[in-house]
Design an enzyme around this catalytic site. Structure first.
Site, PDB file in Angstrom:
ATOM      1  N   TYR A  18      45.451  33.530 -10.528  1.00 39.74           N
ATOM      2  CA  TYR A  18      44.636  32.890  -9.009  1.00 39.74           C
ATOM      3  C   TYR A  18      43.706  33.836  -8.772  1.00 39.74           C
ATOM      4  CZ  TYR A  18      44.480  31.760  -4.360  1.00 39.74           C
ATOM      5  OH  TYR A  18      43.884  31.804  -2.910  1.00 39.74           O
ATOM      6  N   GLU A  72      42.320  38.986   0.075  1.00 38.18           N
ATOM      7  CA  GLU A  72      43.102  38.218  -1.115  1.00 38.18           C
ATOM      8  C   GLU A  72      44.475  38.948  -1.487  1.00 38.18           C
ATOM      9  OE1 GLU A  72      42.691  35.171  -2.189  1.00 38.18           O
ATOM     10  OE2 GLU A  72      40.924  34.964  -1.073  1.00 38.18           O
ATOM     11  N   ASP A  87      46.530  27.598  -5.476  1.00 42.50           N
ATOM     12  CA  ASP A  87      47.525  28.041  -4.494  1.00 42.50           C
ATOM     13  C   ASP A  87      48.236  26.862  -4.319  1.00 42.50           C
ATOM     14  OD1 ASP A  87      46.089  26.813  -2.845  1.00 42.50           O
ATOM     15  OD2 ASP A  87      45.911  28.341  -1.338  1.00 42.50           O
TER      16      ASP A  87
END
Length: 208
Positions: free
Chosen positions: A125, A42, A143
């Site tokens: 996020y 990530e 996203d």
């Protein structure tokens, strides 16, 4: 707002099960590598495409195989492994975060949105997607791909779309939506003819 179509998550997950890409950070639910692989990928995927990240990820985990090894590595080594990926603040934040996770959380990623947000380099996020992927929480990371899917399907912009989809496979759904946006619901020339969701899609209805 709740989308009145119980089959929608099933359709997206069915598509994902049959079409998902084989990515090196996608390991089994019970894999000991899962937490480390997910947080590393990530951080790498922030502002960088999947195809670019894959070789860097493989090389990184070969040299730095787990969170503890990352926390003990010197910054110079980490930045060298990151060389070419750009946005080097990500690497520095990941390194700082690894030290906190090892020292404060016994090498475990917190299962709290607030605690995740306190870690260097983790915003809304990344916190949401880690909770979904690691702990199967009903969270969805917004996203560009997911935002586009939601806009086309429902003409909807939302900071928390998790209440739109009811499923027990929350982590898979979060990933499926991103994958679907990357492969089918592309920015240009979306593959509507392949789409299982077109009957539900406002964009498709408006174009046809």
């Amino acid at each position: 707002m709740h989308i009145n179509n119980k089959n929608l998550p099933k359709k997206i997950l069915s598509w994902y099960d049959n079409n998902k890409r084989r990515l090196p950070w996608r390991v089994g639910q019970n894999s000991k590598k899962k937490q480390y692989y997910r947080i590393l990928s990530e951080f790498m995927l922030q502002q960088t495409q999947v195809k670019t990240v894959i070789p860097y990820f493989k090389s990184f985990v070969n040299k730095v195989p787990n969170l503890k090894a990352l926390s003990k590595s010197n910054e110079k080594k980490i930045l060298k492994l990151w060389e070419g990926l750009g946005y080097y603040s990500r690497a520095k934040n990941l390194h700082r975060t690894s030290k906190i996770l090892v020292k404060k959380y016994d090498s475990q990623i917190p299962d709290s949105f607030e605690k995740l947000k306190e870690l260097p380099g983790i915003g809304d996020y990344t916190a949401n997607i880690l909770l979904a992927l690691i702990y199967n929480r009903p969270r969805i990371g917004i996203d560009g791909n997911v935002k586009r899917v939601l806009l086309r399907l429902f003409n909807l912009e939302t900071k928390d779309p998790s209440n739109l989809f009811k499923t027990k496979r929350n982590g898979d759904l979060a990933e499926a939506l991103m994958e679907f946006g990357a492969i089918i619901c592309k920015p240009k020339d979306p593959l509507c003819y392949k789409c299982l969701l077109k009957k539900n899609c406002l964009y498709y209805k408006s174009e046809s």
